[in-house]
Each structure stands twice: as structure tokens, then as C-alpha cells.
Write an enzyme that holds these catalytic residues in place. Structure first.
Site, PDB file in Angstrom:
ATOM      1  N   GLU A 143       0.821  -1.212   0.000  1.00 58.33           N
ATOM      2  CA  GLU A 143       0.000   0.000   0.000  1.00 58.33           C
ATOM      3  C   GLU A 143       0.854   1.261   0.000  1.00 58.33           C
ATOM      4  O   GLU A 143       1.639   1.478   0.925  1.00 58.33           O
ATOM      5  CB  GLU A 143      -0.904   0.026   1.237  1.00 58.33           C
ATOM      6  N   ASP A 178      -5.500   2.877  -1.601  1.00 56.19           N
ATOM      7  CA  ASP A 178      -6.223   3.715  -0.656  1.00 56.19           C
ATOM      8  C   ASP A 178      -6.421   5.084  -1.299  1.00 56.19           C
ATOM      9  O   ASP A 178      -5.460   5.820  -1.529  1.00 56.19           O
ATOM     10  CB  ASP A 178      -5.418   3.827   0.642  1.00 56.19           C
ATOM     11  N   GLU A 246     -11.943   2.867   5.950  1.00 54.25           N
ATOM     12  CA  GLU A 246     -10.870   3.097   6.921  1.00 54.25           C
ATOM     13  C   GLU A 246     -10.827   4.582   7.284  1.00 54.25           C
ATOM     14  O   GLU A 246      -9.923   5.316   6.889  1.00 54.25           O
ATOM     15  CB  GLU A 246      -9.527   2.634   6.349  1.00 54.25           C
TER      16      GLU A 246
END
Length: 274
Positions: A143, A178, A246
Site C-alpha cells: 500500500e 487507498d 478506513e
């Protein structure tokens, strides 16, 4: 509409961690993710998942000494044995929880060291992790994380992540995209979804409002539009993954604060929580 998973490390902060599974299920989520499972017995977590009809879709490998600021070991020369022990532990948890994906945190580039210096260590560790995870039928995710939230984090950009995935050359190594981090570092989020999702190398999405990491209906990103882009591209390429929620609830650790903030999800056309 994409399928959404509740991130139990951030959502429902007013509850004890183990009670957050039930809360997520009551709000209609069919899947969960969180940072780390290792403070709990795998059988206890598996029991909570089963009791609430939830799927575990993601968690992180051991990060090193989290309390002292470590954020992964993969890029750190001299920590290879600890890294490998952690990955094997993560794979055991993934098997017990029937979780298909493990996020391998890259770690911080040491002070005074160039990123290029530690990249060979990172790639070697990632290749090893990919082989071990493949034996267990699991995917390894990497990530890019913004340098405002985690200064000196090894991996920050989507293009770098995809270059590394190509360098590893294992089908079970994918990128955890993300959108919060992507917006802060790079912007042009919709076009990056269109560019990278069709490659087959995006294994998971995560979302939060930018810049404050609250609900995705707060801030500078147009999440309903981005969800439509994910839908459109998924229909073309067959992607069937999850979008992890998140974010930190704006109302904080108050009773029903997370649930009250889910209007963004309930208002989506054909909203799918699982």
C-alpha cells in the site's frame, strides 16, 4: 455499487474491539478489515466473524514495534528473520480467519538512507512473502501511504507500487489502493482507478474523507462519483474486490457515532455492504 467492508480499527471506537463485529453486522456490513489480529486468539476472532455472519477480507502483517513507531519491516536490512517470522504468523491467522489478503507494510526508510538503498531488501522480502502466501492460497498486498500521516514511509505512489509488483512478478502480489492516501500524494484519483484497476493488480480499495480522514461524504473527494468509476471499470475488467471504510468517525467515540455517520452509505444507489 462496490462492496464495503467496515474497518474495525477505526469504526465504532466507543466499543471494545471484540464488540465491534456485532456493531458492524447490525449496520449491514457483511465484511470487516482491521489493522492487526495478533492481540487475540484466532479462534476468538473466527467465532466473532461466524456469530455475526461476517467475512474477514484484510488485515496487516506484523509491523515491528508499533508502539515505538515502526510501521513495517519489509524494507529494513537486518530485520529479515523477524520479517519472515511475522509473515508466517500472519499466514496462520489468515488461514484460521479464512482471510484472502494480507497487507505487508513496507516500513520507514531509515534516517540518512536513500529509498533506493533499501529497495533491494524490500523486493527480496516481498518475493519470499509471495511464495509463502501462495502456498496457503493467500494474496500479499502493498500500500502506498502518504508522507504526511507516516513520514519516511517507503512506498508513497501508485506508479512505484505497480513497478514493484511487476518487479516481483508473482500473481498473488497486488496493490492496496487507498484513495485517501492517493489524493493527498498525487490527486487525479479517478484517472488512476481507470489506469490501474484493469491491470488486475489492484486487490483492494480503501476510502476516507480528505483531508481529515473522516466519513467519505466530508472533504474534497467526490466519492459517489469515484464509486461509479469503480463500478464502470469493474464491469469491464471483472474486478470483484472490496472497499474498506478506513476512516475516523467525525462524531468520535460516542454511542452510535459510527452508525449515525453512515448516511453516505445508506444514500448510495444500490448501496452494497456485502
Amino acid at each position: 455499487m462496490p462492496r464495503f467492508a467496515a474497518n474495525l480499527s477505526m469504526l465504532y471506537p466507543e466499543l471494545d474491539f471484540l464488540d465491534r463485529f456485532e456493531a458492524a453486522a447490525k449496520d449491514g456490513f457483511a465484511a470487516v478489515e482491521y489493522l492487526f489480529p495478533y492481540a487475540y486468539e484466532a479462534r476468538e476472532l473466527a467465532s466473532r466473524l461466524a456469530a455475526n455472519g461476517l467475512k474477514q477480507v484484510l488485515f496487516n502483517g506484523p509491523p515491528g514495534d508499533w508502539e515505538r513507531g515502526e510501521r513495517g519491516l519489509a524494507c529494513l536490512p537486518g530485520r529479515e528473520a523477524e520479517f519472515r517470522d511475522g509473515i508466517l504468523k500472519a499466514i496462520d491467522y489468515a488461514a484460521a480467519l479464512d482471510c484472502p489478503r494480507i497487507h505487508v507494510m513496507a516500513g520507514l526508510v531509515p534516517e540518512g538512507v536513500e529509498r533506493e538503498t533499501v529497495q533491494p531488501t524490500y523486493l527480496e522480502n516481498l518475493r519470499w512473502a509471495a511464495v509463502e502466501a501462495a502456498k496457503a492460497g493467500r494474496d500479499v498486498l502493498i500500500e502506498p501511504i502518504n508522507t504526511r500521516d507516516i513520514p519516511r514511509f517507503f512506498l508513497n505512489r501508485q506508479d512505484h507500487a505497480h513497478e514493484l509488483v511487476e518487479a516481483v512478478g508473482a500473481l498473488n502480489v497486488q496493490v492496496q489502493m487507498d484513495l485517501y492516501h492517493c489524493q493527498i500524494v498525487e490527486g487525479d484519483v479517478a484517472m488512476k482507478i481507470r489506469k490501474y484497476l484493469p491491470t488486475g493488480r489492484v486487490g483492494h480499495f480503501q476510502i476516507a474523507g480528505v483531508p481529515d480522514r473522516n466519513e467519505p461524504d466530508i472533504g474534497e473527494l467526490n466519492h459517489p462519483y469515484l464509486f461509479e468509476v469503480i463500478d464502470e471499470v469493474s464491469a469491464q475488467c471483472g474486478w470483484q474486490g472490496w472497499v474498506g471504510c478506513e476512516y475516523r468517525p467525525r462524531r468520535g467515540a460516542v454511542a452510535d457515532g459510527t452508525s449515525a455517520g453512515l448516511g453516505w452509505l445508506r444514500g448510495l444507489p444500490r448501496a452494497a455492504r456485502g
